[in-house]
Design a protein around this motif. Sequence first.
Motif, mmCIF file in Angstrom:
data_model
loop_
_atom_site.group_PDB
_atom_site.id
_atom_site.type_symbol
_atom_site.label_atom_id
_atom_site.label_comp_id
_atom_site.label_asym_id
_atom_site.label_seq_id
_atom_site.Cartn_x
_atom_site.Cartn_y
_atom_site.Cartn_z
ATOM 1 N N HIS A 200 -10.403 -2.406 -9.352
ATOM 2 C CA HIS A 200 -10.250 -1.388 -10.387
ATOM 3 C C HIS A 200 -11.075 -0.142 -10.109
ATOM 4 N N LEU A 201 -12.147 -0.299 -9.366
ATOM 5 C CA LEU A 201 -12.994 0.853 -9.083
ATOM 6 C C LEU A 201 -12.331 1.840 -8.146
ATOM 7 N N CYS A 202 -11.387 1.357 -7.324
ATOM 8 C CA CYS A 202 -10.836 2.240 -6.285
ATOM 9 C C CYS A 202 -9.318 2.169 -6.124
ATOM 10 N N GLU A 203 -8.726 0.981 -6.218
ATOM 11 C CA GLU A 203 -7.271 0.897 -6.016
ATOM 12 C C GLU A 203 -6.511 1.411 -7.224
ATOM 13 N N GLY A 204 -6.732 0.808 -8.369
ATOM 14 C CA GLY A 204 -6.049 1.203 -9.592
ATOM 15 C C GLY A 204 -6.428 0.260 -10.703
ATOM 16 N N TYR A 205 -6.322 0.716 -11.951
ATOM 17 C CA TYR A 205 -6.706 -0.109 -13.092
ATOM 18 C C TYR A 205 -5.471 -0.727 -13.722
ATOM 19 N N THR A 206 -5.437 -2.069 -13.760
ATOM 20 C CA THR A 206 -4.259 -2.794 -14.242
ATOM 21 C C THR A 206 -4.609 -3.916 -15.211
ATOM 22 N N HIS A 207 -5.818 -3.963 -15.708
ATOM 23 C CA HIS A 207 -6.280 -5.083 -16.528
ATOM 24 C C HIS A 207 -6.273 -6.393 -15.756
ATOM 25 N N GLY A 208 -6.471 -6.313 -14.447
ATOM 26 C CA GLY A 208 -6.747 -7.506 -13.662
ATOM 27 C C GLY A 208 -5.635 -8.045 -12.791
ATOM 28 N N ILE A 209 -4.389 -7.664 -13.042
ATOM 29 C CA ILE A 209 -3.292 -8.309 -12.326
ATOM 30 C C ILE A 209 -3.241 -7.892 -10.858
ATOM 31 N N ASN A 210 -3.684 -6.666 -10.529
ATOM 32 C CA ASN A 210 -3.639 -6.260 -9.116
ATOM 33 C C ASN A 210 -4.597 -7.068 -8.253
ATOM 34 N N MET A 211 -5.658 -7.605 -8.839
ATOM 35 C CA MET A 211 -6.581 -8.420 -8.051
ATOM 36 C C MET A 211 -6.042 -9.826 -7.815
ATOM 37 N N VAL A 212 -5.182 -10.308 -8.719
ATOM 38 C CA VAL A 212 -4.459 -11.551 -8.457
ATOM 39 C C VAL A 212 -3.441 -11.319 -7.340
ATOM 40 N N ILE A 213 -2.724 -10.203 -7.411
ATOM 41 C CA ILE A 213 -1.770 -9.847 -6.356
ATOM 42 C C ILE A 213 -2.462 -9.802 -4.997
ATOM 43 N N GLU A 214 -3.625 -9.188 -4.958
ATOM 44 C CA GLU A 214 -4.353 -9.078 -3.690
ATOM 45 C C GLU A 214 -4.744 -10.452 -3.156
ATOM 46 N N ASN A 215 -5.211 -11.341 -4.012
ATOM 47 C CA ASN A 215 -5.613 -12.652 -3.537
ATOM 48 C C ASN A 215 -4.417 -13.483 -3.076
ATOM 49 N N VAL A 216 -3.259 -13.281 -3.686
ATOM 50 C CA VAL A 216 -2.043 -13.940 -3.190
ATOM 51 C C VAL A 216 -1.765 -13.497 -1.762
ATOM 52 N N ARG A 217 -1.882 -12.213 -1.506
ATOM 53 C CA ARG A 217 -1.625 -11.711 -0.149
ATOM 54 C C ARG A 217 -2.688 -12.207 0.829
ATOM 55 N N GLN A 218 -3.922 -12.284 0.381
ATOM 56 C CA GLN A 218 -4.958 -12.817 1.259
ATOM 57 C C GLN A 218 -4.648 -14.272 1.633
ATOM 58 N N LEU A 219 -4.162 -15.061 0.679
ATOM 59 C CA LEU A 219 -3.827 -16.455 0.957
ATOM 60 C C LEU A 219 -2.618 -16.580 1.885
ATOM 61 N N ARG A 220 -1.756 -15.591 1.859
ATOM 62 C CA ARG A 220 -0.630 -15.573 2.803
ATOM 63 C C ARG A 220 -1.073 -15.146 4.198
ATOM 64 N N HIS A 221 -2.294 -14.644 4.293
ATOM 65 C CA HIS A 221 -2.831 -14.051 5.517
ATOM 66 C C HIS A 221 -2.015 -12.824 5.910
ATOM 67 N N ASP A 222 -1.655 -12.033 4.878
ATOM 68 C CA ASP A 222 -0.794 -10.872 5.110
ATOM 69 C C ASP A 222 -1.132 -9.729 4.161
ATOM 70 N N ALA A 223 -2.398 -9.338 4.100
ATOM 71 C CA ALA A 223 -2.774 -8.175 3.305
ATOM 72 C C ALA A 223 -2.037 -6.949 3.834
#
Length: 419
Positions: free
Chosen positions: A345-368
């Motif tokens: 939220h400090l730099c990418e965008g403010y979404t009330h938390g959902i973008n950080m779940v999206i990011e961790n999904v991509r990290q788990l896919r090994h495909d950020a």
Amino acid sequence: MPLSAETDTTTPRHLRDKYAIVGVGETKYSRGSGLTTRALATWAIRNAMEDAGLRPGDVDGLLSYQYGSDSTPSTFVAGDLGIRPNFFMDVHGGGSTTEALIGMAMGVIEAGMCRTVAIYRAFNGYSQVRIGGTGVRAAIPVVGDALHGRPYGWESPGQWFAPSFMRHMHDYGTTPEQVAMVKVIHSEHASNNPKALYPKRVTVEDVLSSRMICTPLHLLDCCVETDSGTCIIVTRADRARDCRHVPALIRATVGRCCKPRIDMHYQAGPISTVAAKYAREILWPNADVGPEEIDVTGSYDAFTFTTLMQLEDYGFCAKGEGGAYVSDGTMRLSGKRPNNTSGGHLCEGYTHGINMVIENVRQLRHDADDSCPVGADGKRIHTHDYREGGCRQVRDVELTANLGWANPGTGSALVMRRG
């Protein structure tokens, strides 16, 4: 006699790894989308369905959240997308809602009410309804819960939370320089994120020299305000095997866990202790892992301090040692446990938390989705070179934790593993 975590047979351990996030989607993060929230929602959900390899007929559940009527209800969005819901619900909430709705999605699927649920958040958080005491919200009358805050000058989240931050500094000697490192590290991650609204790297001096908003918060201690749409899709793990990507299996979720009081949380327990103290008692036993096993965290960063306090109270470090934890390099991409690898939220965008779940999904896919080169098979070739403009994929990610936040008295959490 109260049941312990070991003897409580209602603990939903049978749900562990039974559900997964199979699709994620976003619009761009902007400061003036020029679109309605309805258009942002349909754009994000369509992207998530495409990501999962699903058609409109494959999705039969919709969950959304809004804060102060700043979004579009799911019935309108469903019609635009050709989705016929067997279950839908639009809830009121901001931070901490994402993880709660993931738990609700699991529940309604488990109950046989639907098969696959799209969870979305769409709002013009900069160009229309802003969170602080400006814009549309400035005209809200002082009634209801506002009676506990607005008459005393608590008009915006920064003002509501500042007493907890100040007390932490008083009790534990936490310094502004330590806390500024949260912004510094998240900006490093954002510099490797082509989607980030603010991709520029900053220094501790940049943070401390930015104008004061509300003691102890400088401008750069505060999140960005953005317009965006975001979506995640939840279904059973056995169905997830037919989707396009490695699934992010859900180990455990906690939704809107609270301190004994929420409205005046400081009257029940230390003001510098947040709801994570209680949420951790649900999260780690249900996930069957501990904080030391987590590879990547996504800790809600509405402010630099919220990340510090949550990491402490979820047990990633001892109480009072958060200042050292966030400033010693642990959270960097090259560190022991990177945090908010998209910039949050400090730099990418403010979404009330959902973008950080999206990011961790991509990290788990090994495909950020960074700037690494794409191979002939369409997959990125991650270099793990974390210099500016480079890679942000963490090596060998197997377990992630998301730590949601609504206020010091309310929190949520999610643990996922690579499927």
